[in-house]
Motif scaffolding. Structure first.
Motif, PDB file in Angstrom:
ATOM      1  N   ILE A 123      49.290  -3.211  70.142  1.00  0.00           N
ATOM      2  CA  ILE A 123      50.112  -2.257  69.702  1.00  0.00           C
ATOM      3  C   ILE A 123      49.750  -1.806  68.297  1.00  0.00           C
ATOM      4  O   ILE A 123      49.829  -0.526  67.918  1.00  0.00           O
ATOM      5  CB  ILE A 123      51.722  -2.814  69.415  1.00  0.00           C
ATOM      6  CG1 ILE A 123      52.155  -3.066  70.941  1.00  0.00           C
ATOM      7  CG2 ILE A 123      52.526  -1.969  68.975  1.00  0.00           C
ATOM      8  CD1 ILE A 123      53.441  -4.030  71.013  1.00  0.00           C
ATOM      9  N   ALA A 124      49.227  -2.796  67.504  1.00  0.00           N
ATOM     10  CA  ALA A 124      48.572  -2.163  66.128  1.00  0.00           C
ATOM     11  C   ALA A 124      47.738  -1.154  66.183  1.00  0.00           C
ATOM     12  O   ALA A 124      47.333  -0.460  65.608  1.00  0.00           O
ATOM     13  CB  ALA A 124      48.325  -3.517  65.195  1.00  0.00           C
ATOM     14  N   ALA A 125      46.743  -1.586  67.322  1.00  0.00           N
ATOM     15  CA  ALA A 125      45.384  -0.817  67.507  1.00  0.00           C
ATOM     16  C   ALA A 125      45.946   0.611  68.144  1.00  0.00           C
ATOM     17  O   ALA A 125      44.930   1.264  67.661  1.00  0.00           O
ATOM     18  CB  ALA A 125      44.714  -1.558  68.204  1.00  0.00           C
ATOM     19  N   VAL A 126      46.848   0.928  68.872  1.00  0.00           N
ATOM     20  CA  VAL A 126      46.833   2.312  69.685  1.00  0.00           C
ATOM     21  C   VAL A 126      47.868   2.874  68.872  1.00  0.00           C
ATOM     22  O   VAL A 126      48.300   4.066  69.314  1.00  0.00           O
ATOM     23  CB  VAL A 126      47.442   1.902  70.914  1.00  0.00           C
ATOM     24  CG1 VAL A 126      46.161   1.264  71.522  1.00  0.00           C
ATOM     25  CG2 VAL A 126      48.755   1.136  71.176  1.00  0.00           C
ATOM     26  N   THR A 127      48.582   2.452  67.717  1.00  0.00           N
ATOM     27  CA  THR A 127      49.647   3.222  67.121  1.00  0.00           C
ATOM     28  C   THR A 127      48.861   3.520  65.803  1.00  0.00           C
ATOM     29  O   THR A 127      48.248   2.899  65.077  1.00  0.00           O
ATOM     30  CB  THR A 127      50.949   2.377  67.094  1.00  0.00           C
ATOM     31  OG1 THR A 127      50.671   0.970  66.550  1.00  0.00           O
ATOM     32  CG2 THR A 127      51.655   2.336  68.450  1.00  0.00           C
ATOM     33  N   GLN A 128      49.643   4.650  64.963  1.00  0.00           N
ATOM     34  CA  GLN A 128      49.062   5.202  63.877  1.00  0.00           C
ATOM     35  C   GLN A 128      50.059   4.966  62.835  1.00  0.00           C
ATOM     36  O   GLN A 128      51.386   5.558  62.780  1.00  0.00           O
ATOM     37  CB  GLN A 128      48.663   6.715  64.009  1.00  0.00           C
ATOM     38  CG  GLN A 128      47.627   7.204  65.052  1.00  0.00           C
ATOM     39  CD  GLN A 128      46.315   6.333  64.633  1.00  0.00           C
ATOM     40  OE1 GLN A 128      45.905   6.301  63.377  1.00  0.00           O
ATOM     41  NE2 GLN A 128      45.648   5.853  65.760  1.00  0.00           N
ATOM     42  N   GLY A 129      49.836   4.318  61.683  1.00  0.00           N
ATOM     43  CA  GLY A 129      50.575   4.415  60.324  1.00  0.00           C
ATOM     44  C   GLY A 129      51.789   3.275  60.683  1.00  0.00           C
ATOM     45  O   GLY A 129      52.149   2.762  61.707  1.00  0.00           O
ATOM     46  N   SER A 130      52.289   3.054  59.577  1.00  0.00           N
ATOM     47  CA  SER A 130      53.640   1.943  59.294  1.00  0.00           C
ATOM     48  C   SER A 130      54.587   2.443  60.412  1.00  0.00           C
ATOM     49  O   SER A 130      55.225   1.680  61.002  1.00  0.00           O
ATOM     50  CB  SER A 130      53.881   1.776  57.925  1.00  0.00           C
ATOM     51  OG  SER A 130      52.845   1.352  57.228  1.00  0.00           O
ATOM     52  N   ALA A 131      55.019   3.902  60.000  1.00  0.00           N
ATOM     53  CA  ALA A 131      56.204   4.292  60.856  1.00  0.00           C
ATOM     54  C   ALA A 131      55.851   4.377  62.373  1.00  0.00           C
ATOM     55  O   ALA A 131      56.930   4.203  63.105  1.00  0.00           O
ATOM     56  CB  ALA A 131      56.378   5.754  60.079  1.00  0.00           C
ATOM     57  N   ALA A 136      57.347   2.224  67.600  1.00  0.00           N
ATOM     58  CA  ALA A 136      56.778   1.747  68.980  1.00  0.00           C
ATOM     59  C   ALA A 136      57.295   0.462  69.294  1.00  0.00           C
ATOM     60  O   ALA A 136      57.913   0.241  70.311  1.00  0.00           O
ATOM     61  CB  ALA A 136      55.414   1.776  68.920  1.00  0.00           C
ATOM     62  N   ARG A 137      57.366  -0.336  68.164  1.00  0.00           N
ATOM     63  CA  ARG A 137      58.098  -1.858  68.424  1.00  0.00           C
ATOM     64  C   ARG A 137      59.499  -1.765  68.564  1.00  0.00           C
ATOM     65  O   ARG A 137      59.929  -2.167  69.333  1.00  0.00           O
ATOM     66  CB  ARG A 137      57.645  -2.665  67.133  1.00  0.00           C
ATOM     67  CG  ARG A 137      56.448  -3.026  66.952  1.00  0.00           C
ATOM     68  CD  ARG A 137      56.090  -4.337  68.251  1.00  0.00           C
ATOM     69  NE  ARG A 137      56.807  -5.361  68.406  1.00  0.00           N
ATOM     70  CZ  ARG A 137      56.214  -6.487  67.820  1.00  0.00           C
ATOM     71  NH1 ARG A 137      55.273  -6.569  67.182  1.00  0.00           N
ATOM     72  NH2 ARG A 137      57.115  -7.642  67.896  1.00  0.00           N
ATOM     73  N   GLY A 268      64.448   4.929  59.034  1.00  0.00           N
ATOM     74  CA  GLY A 268      64.321   4.801  57.462  1.00  0.00           C
ATOM     75  C   GLY A 268      63.473   3.974  56.932  1.00  0.00           C
ATOM     76  O   GLY A 268      63.272   3.642  55.850  1.00  0.00           O
ATOM     77  N   ILE A 269      62.802   3.091  57.719  1.00  0.00           N
ATOM     78  CA  ILE A 269      61.819   1.938  57.298  1.00  0.00           C
ATOM     79  C   ILE A 269      60.545   2.583  57.404  1.00  0.00           C
ATOM     80  O   ILE A 269      59.822   2.534  58.595  1.00  0.00           O
ATOM     81  CB  ILE A 269      62.220   1.014  57.984  1.00  0.00           C
ATOM     82  CG1 ILE A 269      63.421   0.216  57.976  1.00  0.00           C
ATOM     83  CG2 ILE A 269      61.282  -0.298  57.673  1.00  0.00           C
ATOM     84  CD1 ILE A 269      64.083  -0.996  58.863  1.00  0.00           C
ATOM     85  N   GLN A 270      59.894   2.950  56.211  1.00  0.00           N
ATOM     86  CA  GLN A 270      58.522   3.533  56.170  1.00  0.00           C
ATOM     87  C   GLN A 270      57.601   2.877  55.021  1.00  0.00           C
ATOM     88  O   GLN A 270      56.355   2.812  55.643  1.00  0.00           O
ATOM     89  CB  GLN A 270      58.729   4.911  55.283  1.00  0.00           C
ATOM     90  CG  GLN A 270      59.661   5.897  55.943  1.00  0.00           C
ATOM     91  CD  GLN A 270      59.414   6.606  57.389  1.00  0.00           C
ATOM     92  OE1 GLN A 270      58.263   6.331  57.619  1.00  0.00           O
ATOM     93  NE2 GLN A 270      60.397   6.621  58.172  1.00  0.00           N
ATOM     94  N   ASP A 271      57.933   1.673  54.581  1.00  0.00           N
ATOM     95  CA  ASP A 271      56.911   0.692  53.902  1.00  0.00           C
ATOM     96  C   ASP A 271      57.431  -0.467  53.565  1.00  0.00           C
ATOM     97  O   ASP A 271      58.695  -0.739  53.880  1.00  0.00           O
ATOM     98  CB  ASP A 271      56.612   1.788  52.577  1.00  0.00           C
ATOM     99  CG  ASP A 271      57.921   2.019  51.963  1.00  0.00           C
ATOM    100  OD1 ASP A 271      58.886   1.105  51.835  1.00  0.00           O
ATOM    101  OD2 ASP A 271      57.946   3.081  51.036  1.00  0.00           O
ATOM    102  N   PRO A 272      56.667  -1.454  53.091  1.00  0.00           N
ATOM    103  CA  PRO A 272      57.230  -2.802  52.806  1.00  0.00           C
ATOM    104  C   PRO A 272      58.559  -2.791  51.871  1.00  0.00           C
ATOM    105  O   PRO A 272      59.328  -3.555  52.056  1.00  0.00           O
ATOM    106  CB  PRO A 272      56.219  -3.357  52.199  1.00  0.00           C
ATOM    107  CG  PRO A 272      54.953  -2.565  52.908  1.00  0.00           C
ATOM    108  CD  PRO A 272      55.343  -1.267  52.878  1.00  0.00           C
ATOM    109  N   THR A 273      58.465  -2.006  51.046  1.00  0.00           N
ATOM    110  CA  THR A 273      59.783  -1.759  50.165  1.00  0.00           C
ATOM    111  C   THR A 273      60.813  -1.601  50.843  1.00  0.00           C
ATOM    112  O   THR A 273      61.880  -2.292  50.570  1.00  0.00           O
ATOM    113  CB  THR A 273      59.567  -0.906  48.919  1.00  0.00           C
ATOM    114  OG1 THR A 273      58.411  -1.336  48.192  1.00  0.00           O
ATOM    115  CG2 THR A 273      60.792  -0.855  48.034  1.00  0.00           C
TER     116      THR A 273
END
Length: 406
Positions: A123-131, A136-137, A268-273
């Motif tokens: 999943i990490a390999a075939v999706t782009q960016g954190s968002a 996807a998950r 609304g969850i875009q980054d670790p913060t």
């Protein structure tokens, strides 16, 4: 993603494969314990002991197989592991002693836990960016709930007939669905393996203290997933005036809300913060839900059903936020060059949480009653508050490591 079906691309075969495999999971979740006890003749204690031992062995497989996924590519390895699980699970049909059950359970669990880590790396390999990864998950988790619910409904037919043939047919259907889901993954383009670094330690995920700390906090928070399955049924029956069907009502509330709103809750969850803050909010919501569950013991049937239903709704909102935050943190704090290893660590921490949760729930809400529910709720709130500074520290460590490597 638009509508119910994802846009053409890697997520579409992933979604179909997830749906098929989770229907199979729902089948076995419904019938497996009854098959081994009523048909095979094992005791509940033997089944529980066998699954516990298998779970312990399973802890050893996720990180090594995740590392193999980094070096060989996750797609092909996932197909091999999943199809192997499908074939090996049929060996359950030949079991008639505890030791045979134990051997099959260990083999299936080791491969299945490894497949989980490899799937996350894929999943990490075939999706782009954190968002993109979080979305996807979230989508796949909603599909998971739908699949398990559908599988449980089909499994209920086997419970109705209550025969060896009916139960064994469910194992065969699960095997076929799991095998089909594995080969559907071949519809995803091949993922190139990560190049091997000439210097530095091999097991970098196990040396990443920031990632390990966040994984541990996430595991501690994830105990809440077992509340509806383990604690609520006994609490409703033995400590409240609510009718027994309330247990099913609470599970339905959870399943429907996750299926409908998991994707929306992740936006609304875009980054670790933002992930850490969402988890902090989840901790407070989980505290509120535990208080509501506890209060259901003091009142008549109508009051108890109302408090339990509200508590289940509040809990699932917390669950949506916590799971969405977990999706991002598990991927974003990991090194892109070793996602398989890191997802193995994340998956192992979740497996430990699953193993520990029944004991925690037996000691606190089921053992202490109302005070136990309050202690458990405070536990979730404290863990949620800790997420913000610990994630900040983990991000700083990762940034420092990247600067040093450059």
């Amino acid at each position: 993603m638009k509508g119910v079906i994802p846009e053409p691309g890697p997520l579409r075969p992933l979604a179909l494969a997830t749906l098929l495999s989770r229907v199979g999971n729902g089948l076995l979740m419904t019938v497996s314990v009854l098959y081994f006890t009523r048909i095979v003749g094992l005791s509940i204690a033997e089944v529980g002991l066998g699954l516990t031992i298998a779970g312990l062995f399973g802890l050893l497989s996720a990180v090594p197989l995740g590392h193999v996924a980094d070096r060989r590519g996750p797609r092909g390895l996932f197909v091999v592991l999943s199809s192997s699980v499908a074939v090996l699970s049929l060996a359950y049909l030949l079991v008639d002693t505890f030791w045979q059950f134990l051997v099959v359970a260990v083999a299936v669990t080791v491969l299945d836990r490894g497949a989980g880590a490899v799937r996350a790396a894929l999943i990490a390999a075939v999706t782009q960016g954190s968002a993109g990864r979080v979305a996807a998950r979230a989508y796949l988790r909603a599909i998971t709930n739908i699949g398990i619910m559908a599988g449980a409904a089909v499994g209920a037919l086997a419970l109705h007939f209550d025969t060896r043939t009916a139960y064994q047919l469910m194992f065969v259907v699960d095997s076929v669905l799991t095998c089909a889901s594995a080969f559907i993954i071949l519809g995803i383009p091949r993922v190139a393996p990560q190049p091997k670094t000439a210097e530095g330690p091999v097991w970098i995920a196990l040396r990443d203290r920031g990632y390990l700390a966040v994984s541990a906090l996430n595991a501690a928070m994830s105990i809440h997933y077992a509340v509806l399955d383990v604690a609520i049924p006994l609490w409703v029956v033995e400590h409240t005036e609510a009718p027994r069907w309330t247990v099913a009502l609470l599970l339905i509330i959870n399943t429907i809300v996750v299926a409908l709103f998991q994707v929306r809750s992740s936006r609304g969850i875009q980054d670790p913060t933002s992930a850490a803050r969402a988890t902090r909010t989840a901790g407070w919501l989980l505290l509120a839900s535990m208080v509501l569950f506890a209060a259901a013991s003091d009142g008549g049937a109508v009051v108890a059903v109302g408090l339990l239903a509200i508590g289940a709704f509040v809990q699932v909102i917390g669950e949506l936020l916590q799971s969405s935050g977990s999706f991002l943190l598990g991927f974003d704090l990991a090194s892109d060059q070793a996602q398989g290893q890191y997802q193995g660590v994340w998956g192992t921490s979740m497996s430990i949480s699953t193993m520990v949760a029944p004991t925690v729930l037996a000691l606190l809400p089921l053992g202490l009653g109302v005070p136990g529910w309050i202690i458990l709720g405070v536990w979730f709130a404290v863990i949620g508050v800790l997420f913000v500074p610990v994630v900040r520290w983990a991000v700083a460590r990762k940034q420092t490591a990247q600067v040093t490597a450059a």
